[in-house]
Design an enzyme around this catalytic site. Sequence first.
Site, PDB file in Angstrom:
ATOM      1  N   LYS A  13       0.824  -1.090  -0.088  1.00 37.31           N
ATOM      2  CA  LYS A  13      -0.021   0.072   0.224  1.00 37.31           C
ATOM      3  C   LYS A  13       1.005   1.358   0.005  1.00 37.31           C
ATOM      4  CE  LYS A  13      -1.873   2.709   3.175  1.00 37.31           C
ATOM      5  NZ  LYS A  13      -2.050   3.893   2.458  1.00 37.31           N
ATOM      6  N   GLU A  67      10.294   0.806  10.165  1.00 38.85           N
ATOM      7  CA  GLU A  67      11.099   1.906   9.928  1.00 38.85           C
ATOM      8  C   GLU A  67      10.411   3.309  10.243  1.00 38.85           C
ATOM      9  OE1 GLU A  67      14.172   1.382   9.417  1.00 38.85           O
ATOM     10  OE2 GLU A  67      14.149  -0.570   7.960  1.00 38.85           O
ATOM     11  N   CYS A  78      13.318  10.762   7.311  1.00 38.77           N
ATOM     12  CA  CYS A  78      13.371  10.278   8.500  1.00 38.77           C
ATOM     13  C   CYS A  78      14.681  10.371   9.142  1.00 38.77           C
ATOM     14  CB  CYS A  78      12.997   8.665   8.618  1.00 38.77           C
ATOM     15  SG  CYS A  78      13.757   7.826   7.432  1.00 38.77           S
ATOM     16  N   GLU A 131       9.926  15.144  16.184  1.00 41.84           N
ATOM     17  CA  GLU A 131      10.176  15.093  14.611  1.00 41.84           C
ATOM     18  C   GLU A 131       9.235  16.032  13.782  1.00 41.84           C
ATOM     19  OE1 GLU A 131       9.026  11.713  12.135  1.00 41.84           O
ATOM     20  OE2 GLU A 131      11.116  11.839  11.580  1.00 41.84           O
TER      21      GLU A 131
HETATM   22  P1  NAP Z   1       1.975   7.527   8.668  1.00 40.73           P
HETATM   23  O1  NAP Z   1       1.015   8.508   8.820  1.00 40.73           O
HETATM   24  O2  NAP Z   1       2.560   6.746   9.649  1.00 40.73           O
HETATM   25  O3  NAP Z   1       1.846   6.635   7.017  1.00 40.73           O
HETATM   26  C1  NAP Z   1       2.706   5.951   6.690  1.00 40.73           C
HETATM   27  C2  NAP Z   1       1.746   5.008   6.004  1.00 40.73           C
HETATM   28  O4  NAP Z   1       0.939   4.094   6.994  1.00 40.73           O
HETATM   29  C3  NAP Z   1       0.649   5.314   5.021  1.00 40.73           C
HETATM   30  O5  NAP Z   1       0.710   4.554   4.002  1.00 40.73           O
HETATM   31  C4  NAP Z   1      -0.304   5.376   5.775  1.00 40.73           C
HETATM   32  O6  NAP Z   1      -1.462   5.367   4.985  1.00 40.73           O
HETATM   33  C5  NAP Z   1      -0.294   4.177   6.467  1.00 40.73           C
HETATM   34  N1  NAP Z   1      -1.120   4.062   7.628  1.00 40.73           N
HETATM   35  C6  NAP Z   1      -1.806   5.092   8.455  1.00 40.73           C
HETATM   36  N2  NAP Z   1      -2.621   4.554   9.378  1.00 40.73           N
HETATM   37  C7  NAP Z   1      -2.357   3.168   9.270  1.00 40.73           C
HETATM   38  C8  NAP Z   1      -2.843   2.092   9.803  1.00 40.73           C
HETATM   39  N3  NAP Z   1      -3.575   2.085  10.988  1.00 40.73           N
HETATM   40  N4  NAP Z   1      -2.552   0.790   9.657  1.00 40.73           N
HETATM   41  C9  NAP Z   1      -1.831   0.602   8.627  1.00 40.73           C
HETATM   42  N5  NAP Z   1      -1.221   1.606   7.944  1.00 40.73           N
HETATM   43  C10 NAP Z   1      -1.527   2.712   8.172  1.00 40.73           C
HETATM   44  O7  NAP Z   1       3.288   8.230   8.430  1.00 40.73           O
HETATM   45  P2  NAP Z   1       3.688   9.537   7.301  1.00 40.73           P
HETATM   46  O8  NAP Z   1       3.453  10.833   8.380  1.00 40.73           O
HETATM   47  O9  NAP Z   1       2.801   9.493   6.043  1.00 40.73           O
HETATM   48  O10 NAP Z   1       5.030   9.567   7.083  1.00 40.73           O
HETATM   49  C11 NAP Z   1       6.008  10.217   7.756  1.00 40.73           C
HETATM   50  C12 NAP Z   1       6.617   9.300   8.834  1.00 40.73           C
HETATM   51  O11 NAP Z   1       7.413   8.247   8.306  1.00 40.73           O
HETATM   52  C13 NAP Z   1       7.492  10.144   9.557  1.00 40.73           C
HETATM   53  O12 NAP Z   1       7.538   9.915  11.152  1.00 40.73           O
HETATM   54  C14 NAP Z   1       9.189   9.649   8.982  1.00 40.73           C
HETATM   55  O13 NAP Z   1      10.189   9.670   9.832  1.00 40.73           O
HETATM   56  C15 NAP Z   1       8.652   8.061   8.962  1.00 40.73           C
HETATM   57  N6  NAP Z   1       9.715   7.587   7.847  1.00 40.73           N
HETATM   58  C16 NAP Z   1      10.532   6.593   8.319  1.00 40.73           C
HETATM   59  C17 NAP Z   1      11.455   6.099   7.558  1.00 40.73           C
HETATM   60  C18 NAP Z   1      12.514   5.142   8.003  1.00 40.73           C
HETATM   61  O14 NAP Z   1      13.070   4.416   7.167  1.00 40.73           O
HETATM   62  N7  NAP Z   1      12.678   4.973   9.212  1.00 40.73           N
HETATM   63  C19 NAP Z   1      11.656   6.628   6.113  1.00 40.73           C
HETATM   64  C20 NAP Z   1      10.828   7.416   5.858  1.00 40.73           C
HETATM   65  C21 NAP Z   1       9.815   8.140   6.569  1.00 40.73           C
HETATM   66  P3  NAP Z   1      -2.018   7.119   4.556  1.00 40.73           P
HETATM   67  O15 NAP Z   1      -1.330   7.368   3.005  1.00 40.73           O
HETATM   68  O16 NAP Z   1      -3.611   6.785   4.279  1.00 40.73           O
HETATM   69  O17 NAP Z   1      -1.903   8.042   5.663  1.00 40.73           O
END
Ligand code: NAP
Length: 503
Positions: A187, A262, A296, A397
Amino acid sequence: MDLSDIQKAAGLRSPIRSQLFIDGRFVDAASGETLPTLNPHDNSPIVDVAMAGAADVDRAVAAAQRAFPAWSRMPAADRGRILLKIADLIEANTEELARLESLDTGHPLRDCRMLDVPRTAACYRYFGGMADKFQGETIPVEAGFLNYTLREPIGVVGQVVPWNFPLMFTSWKMAPALAAGNTIVMKPAEITPLTSLKIAELMAEAGMPAGVVNMVPGLGATAGQAIAEHPGLAKIAFTGSTATGKRIVQASAGNLKKVQLELGGKGPNIVFEDANLVAAVNGSAWAIFHNQGQACIAGSRLVLHERIADAFLAEFIPLARSIRLGNPLDAATEMGPLTSSQHQQRVLSYVDVAREQGGEVLAGGRAPADPALASGCYVEPTIVRAASWRDRVAQEEVFGPFVTVLTFKDDAEALQIANGTDYGLGAGLWTSNLQRAHRFARDIQAGMVWVNSYKRVNPGSPFGGTGLSGYGREMGFDAMREYTQVKSVWINVDARIAPHYAR
Ligand code: NAP
Ligand code: MG
């Protein structure tokens, strides 16, 4: 503008894919529902994308289950050859993929051309080559027995990715999983699905059998949750926020699926008094401002030795102010918009958070005044000096072009600040002292440490974090371990075993 005009204006040659990709075909969602994806440069709609629900996830899991036996038993070199072909097709479509990613995410086109697309191709190529080189072991056990291990794929895996590097993350997640013989339900983030769907199309062109890769764009709360809970999935690999990561762990408990996470970070980037300041100023700007700070591993805490802090900032502030903001599809643009207006508002809200705790805004802190950018999700490169490393802007963050400046007196204080958050993902240090470099590399709590550099990634080098930054590693041999399970096989060659129950 209708879709063909939008495509033309963005310089795209092939149609934009906007359906789910299940069992080798592009299909509508069972519900018929769609969700628009927007161009963050001006918040104009690009296209309505099919929105997967639980029923579509079920269909995708069933397709991936059907595809699993043949894919997992295919000779590893043949799987590898398909991944190598995908890498070639990505390279051949560099301009198309770069423009599509830029349009959907706001990444500057020049970064997409130089970084996102080549890194994506490199990752498929690395794991294409890895497929037939990752092997089990023979273990010297007691006389009369041959003991060896098989590295078996885990099964059908779910993969959920965020919007900050959508194209690149398809490769980080899918390439090792496929090389190891797993099949996939992925997804993409709801706001950036377009390049993931394009990759699905290129995979089909490369000869990927139907059902091996299924792409189900949709909402996290529905499609994402359905993946995390699905009893037919043996693993979920997730990149995203720490809050969602915790929810995934809970949802995975039903069938005890393997989980790889991650998550977020608050990267310390430490500049010592003996650093090469020219290199450190440039590298630190890249560390935070590349991709509008939506990384991140961003160096979001700039930790300066107090003796060089003023000299450093005298160079760093004007450099930040000089970064060219603009339409990401303009090849001269150095910084594009954030990827959504909701996120833009969240990033800007941290300027007030900083001020409330006595922080001082040294640069930026607002949307740019340029009327050409007024309807987009832009934020000026922002530098904030925090009063304490315990303040919110030094702990939470922000995930934008927003760097928090802190100062230190000695090595002990630098280390205390570096390790003073619950995260542990990327970290950088700038010094000409060899002992200090290795000592900090050892003592910093992080998954990756860069010395006299920042934000290097390579498909061979393990990527991941500790603490609230998650667990598991992408890339390299570690990624192959994450996507396989070990079976230990015992063969009695000529052991004579005295009967346990001699009668
Ligand atoms: P997010 O809200 O956690 O969303 C990430 C993904 O998870 C999206 O596809 C989201 O769908 C989905 N999602 C949301 N709720 C969910 C649930 N209950 N069950 C399963 N999937 C669900 O994160 P974001 O704000 O989009 O992304 C930014 C974050 O990612 C930051 O905190 C960043 O640090 C982290 N990040 C980490 C890394 C690493 O490698 N450590 C790399 C890049 C980013 P939707 O699209 O519908 O929201
Ligand atoms: Mg978009």
